[in-house]
Design a protein around this motif. Structure first.
Motif, short mmCIF file in Angstrom:
data_model
loop_
_atom_site.label_atom_id
_atom_site.label_comp_id
_atom_site.label_asym_id
_atom_site.label_seq_id
_atom_site.Cartn_x
_atom_site.Cartn_y
_atom_site.Cartn_z
N ILE A 164 0.85 -1.19 0.00
CA ILE A 164 0.00 0.00 0.00
C ILE A 164 0.89 1.23 0.00
O ILE A 164 1.99 1.23 0.55
CB ILE A 164 -0.97 0.04 1.21
CG1 ILE A 164 -0.20 0.15 2.53
CG2 ILE A 164 -1.87 -1.19 1.22
CD1 ILE A 164 -1.11 0.35 3.73
N PRO A 165 0.44 2.34 -0.64
CA PRO A 165 1.24 3.57 -0.64
C PRO A 165 1.18 4.25 0.72
O PRO A 165 0.14 4.32 1.36
CB PRO A 165 0.58 4.42 -1.73
CG PRO A 165 -0.81 3.89 -1.86
CD PRO A 165 -0.76 2.45 -1.49
N LEU A 166 2.33 4.77 1.14
CA LEU A 166 2.45 5.39 2.46
C LEU A 166 3.24 6.69 2.34
O LEU A 166 4.31 6.73 1.75
CB LEU A 166 3.19 4.45 3.42
CG LEU A 166 3.51 5.00 4.81
CD1 LEU A 166 2.26 5.00 5.67
CD2 LEU A 166 4.62 4.19 5.47
N ASP A 167 2.68 7.77 2.89
CA ASP A 167 3.42 9.01 3.07
C ASP A 167 3.86 9.08 4.53
O ASP A 167 3.12 8.68 5.43
CB ASP A 167 2.56 10.23 2.75
CG ASP A 167 2.07 10.26 1.31
OD1 ASP A 167 2.82 9.80 0.43
OD2 ASP A 167 0.94 10.74 1.08
N ILE A 168 5.05 9.61 4.77
CA ILE A 168 5.52 9.83 6.14
C ILE A 168 5.89 11.30 6.27
O ILE A 168 6.61 11.85 5.44
CB ILE A 168 6.74 8.94 6.48
CG1 ILE A 168 6.37 7.46 6.34
CG2 ILE A 168 7.22 9.23 7.91
CD1 ILE A 168 7.54 6.51 6.59
N ALA A 169 5.37 11.94 7.32
CA ALA A 169 5.66 13.36 7.54
C ALA A 169 5.77 13.64 9.02
O ALA A 169 5.13 12.99 9.85
CB ALA A 169 4.57 14.23 6.91
N TYR A 170 6.60 14.64 9.35
CA TYR A 170 6.77 15.08 10.73
C TYR A 170 5.92 16.32 10.97
O TYR A 170 5.98 17.28 10.21
CB TYR A 170 8.24 15.41 11.01
CG TYR A 170 8.48 15.93 12.41
CD1 TYR A 170 8.67 15.05 13.47
CD2 TYR A 170 8.49 17.31 12.69
CE1 TYR A 170 8.88 15.52 14.77
CE2 TYR A 170 8.71 17.77 13.97
CZ TYR A 170 8.89 16.88 15.01
OH TYR A 170 9.09 17.35 16.28
N ARG A 252 -9.57 11.23 19.36
CA ARG A 252 -10.92 11.81 19.30
C ARG A 252 -10.92 13.20 18.67
O ARG A 252 -11.93 13.65 18.15
CB ARG A 252 -11.53 11.89 20.70
CG ARG A 252 -12.25 10.63 21.16
CD ARG A 252 -11.42 9.38 21.12
NE ARG A 252 -12.12 8.28 21.77
CZ ARG A 252 -11.86 7.00 21.53
NH1 ARG A 252 -10.92 6.65 20.66
NH2 ARG A 252 -12.54 6.05 22.17
N SER A 253 -9.78 13.88 18.73
CA SER A 253 -9.64 15.17 18.06
C SER A 253 -9.13 14.95 16.64
O SER A 253 -8.73 13.84 16.29
CB SER A 253 -8.66 16.07 18.83
OG SER A 253 -7.33 15.75 18.50
N PRO A 254 -9.10 16.00 15.82
CA PRO A 254 -8.54 15.84 14.46
C PRO A 254 -7.01 15.77 14.46
O PRO A 254 -6.42 15.60 13.39
CB PRO A 254 -9.02 17.11 13.74
CG PRO A 254 -10.12 17.67 14.58
CD PRO A 254 -9.77 17.29 15.99
N THR A 255 -6.37 15.93 15.62
CA THR A 255 -4.93 15.79 15.80
C THR A 255 -4.17 16.97 15.18
O THR A 255 -4.02 17.06 13.97
CB THR A 255 -4.40 14.46 15.22
OG1 THR A 255 -5.27 13.39 15.58
CG2 THR A 255 -3.01 14.17 15.76
N GLY A 256 -3.67 17.87 16.03
CA GLY A 256 -2.99 19.06 15.53
C GLY A 256 -1.68 18.77 14.84
O GLY A 256 -1.38 19.33 13.77
N THR A 257 -0.87 17.86 15.42
CA THR A 257 0.37 17.49 14.76
C THR A 257 0.10 16.69 13.50
O THR A 257 0.84 16.77 12.52
CB THR A 257 1.27 16.69 15.71
OG1 THR A 257 0.50 15.66 16.34
CG2 THR A 257 1.87 17.60 16.78
N GLY A 258 -0.99 15.89 13.51
CA GLY A 258 -1.38 15.17 12.31
C GLY A 258 -1.85 16.09 11.20
O GLY A 258 -1.57 15.87 10.01
N THR A 259 -2.56 17.15 11.57
CA THR A 259 -2.98 18.16 10.59
C THR A 259 -1.75 18.86 10.02
O THR A 259 -1.66 19.11 8.81
CB THR A 259 -3.92 19.18 11.24
OG1 THR A 259 -5.08 18.48 11.74
CG2 THR A 259 -4.36 20.24 10.25
N SER A 260 -0.76 19.16 10.87
CA SER A 260 0.48 19.77 10.41
C SER A 260 1.21 18.85 9.43
O SER A 260 1.70 19.30 8.38
CB SER A 260 1.39 20.08 11.61
OG SER A 260 0.77 20.99 12.49
N ALA A 261 1.30 17.56 9.78
CA ALA A 261 1.97 16.60 8.90
C ALA A 261 1.25 16.47 7.56
O ALA A 261 1.88 16.41 6.50
CB ALA A 261 2.05 15.25 9.60
#
Length: 346
Positions: A164-170, A252-261
């Motif tokens: 499966i395709p995967l992106d990785i971001a910090y 449960r949140s949209p994830t702030g660091t995830g949104t940044s990534a």
């Protein structure tokens, strides 16, 4: 009853994700930087995390944040973020909880309608802008540390799913980002268990197959969280996602660091640029608003400066005690809720 310690905690959640804040009873760990303090906390004082996050006092759905004096003189306070299975340099929902608790308890003076201050976090200095009214924080906006895409369209082998395709971001930790729709999901509440099980499978596979390390923090390495992302709907439009927090549950949140990534990946693909916004909706329908403030180039690496806006609410005040006769003074974990990866860094 006699207790060998007494820890004061303000309960808080940001858009549904629990991010309780320790305000008394725990001293600051040693270290010359906030990252050093985080490392010391994990190495020498992890019993505090275990006590408050493990059962019977805590749960797998909880994060706990320790307020400490800032190292950087520009900052009003520092904070160390403790999650169920690891210590992370940065977390958006936890930052929003920390800022809200500091203001609404009076630890930081509140100025209406806007209060501005800086927080010293392991991942960097975080600039906070709080919209305040009637003694309450109506919203918290913070300027996150730089985020960047590390891998685009990586080929990840997952047992039972093939390649499966995967992106990785910090974005404050490393996120493995996969196409939720392509994997047959709509990111709905009734999919939560299946998303959690697959998310942990993907996370463990990504940690084995992709060696990613932060260029400034060598201790920050490997995929920590898997994000199931629905297709990007365009700047200013709502896009659903869920991030699977180890050992296996939806944030449960949209994830702030995830949104940044995610914004870092979208910018790398030419789908977002400076000034564009990503409105992320979580699996329970709560929202964070992400915005790209700037784009910077350092040789072959491109970083974005993300901004995240969200809300938090205080839920109570608690004092945790430990009876000397209690056989579970540092708590316990069972696989029915903690899955098969309850220990740090697996």
């Amino acid at each position: 009853m006699r207790s060998r310690l007494s820890i004061n905690v303000v309960g808080c959640h940001a858009e549904g994700e629990i991010g309780d804040v320790i305000v008394g009873g725990v001293l600051s760990p040693t270290g010359g930087t906030m990252m050093d303090k985080m490392i010391t906390m994990e190495r020498d004082h992890d019993h505090i995390r275990q006590l408050l996050i493990c059962e019977p006092r805590g749960s797998v759905a909880r994060h706990v944040n320790l307020i400490v004096p800032a190292v950087n003189p520009e900052c009003v306070a520092g904070a160390i973020i403790m999650e169920p299975t690891e210590y992370v340099p940065m977390s958006g929902s936890n930052t929003i909880c920390i800022a809200t608790v500091l203001l609404e308890t009076g630890m930081v003076p509140m100025n209406e309608p806007v209060t501005r201050f800086k927080l010293d976090m392991p991942g960097g200095v975080i600039e906070v802008t709080a919209e305040c009214e009637g003694g309450k924080c109506r919203s918290i906006t913070f300027r996150n540390a730089p985020a960047f895409a590390a891998v685009l369209d990586g080929a990840l082998e997952v047992e039972g799913y093939g390649t499966i395709p995967l992106d990785i971001a910090y974005g404050g930790m490393f996120f493995g980002i996969v196409d939720a729709k392509g994997l047959g999901f709509e990111v709905k509440p009734d999919e939560a268990r299946d998303l959690a099980i697959l998310g942990e499978k993907i996370r463990k596979a990504a940690r084995e197959q992709f060696d990613v390390v932060h260029p400034e923090f060598p201790n920050v390495c490997g995929v920590s969280i898997v994000q199931f992302a629905m297709p990007f709907e365009g700047s200013g439009k709502v896009t659903r996602n869920t991030c699977i927090v180890a050992p296996g549950r939806s944030d449960r949140s949209p994830t702030g660091t995830g949104t940044s990534a995610r914004m870092a990946v979208l910018q790398a693909r030419g789908q977002m640029n400076v000034g564009d916004t990503l409105i992320h909706s979580s699996i329970i329908g709560s929202r964070f608003i992400g915005k790209i403030l700037d784009v910077n180039h350092f040789g072959e690496r491109t970083t974005i400066v993300p901004q995240i806006t969200g809300r938090a609410w205080i839920t109570g005040q608690h004092t945790y005690l430990v009876d000397s006769d209690d056989p579970w003074q540092t708590g316990y974990m069972l696989s029915d809720t903690w899955g098969v990866t309850p220990t740090l860094k697996q």
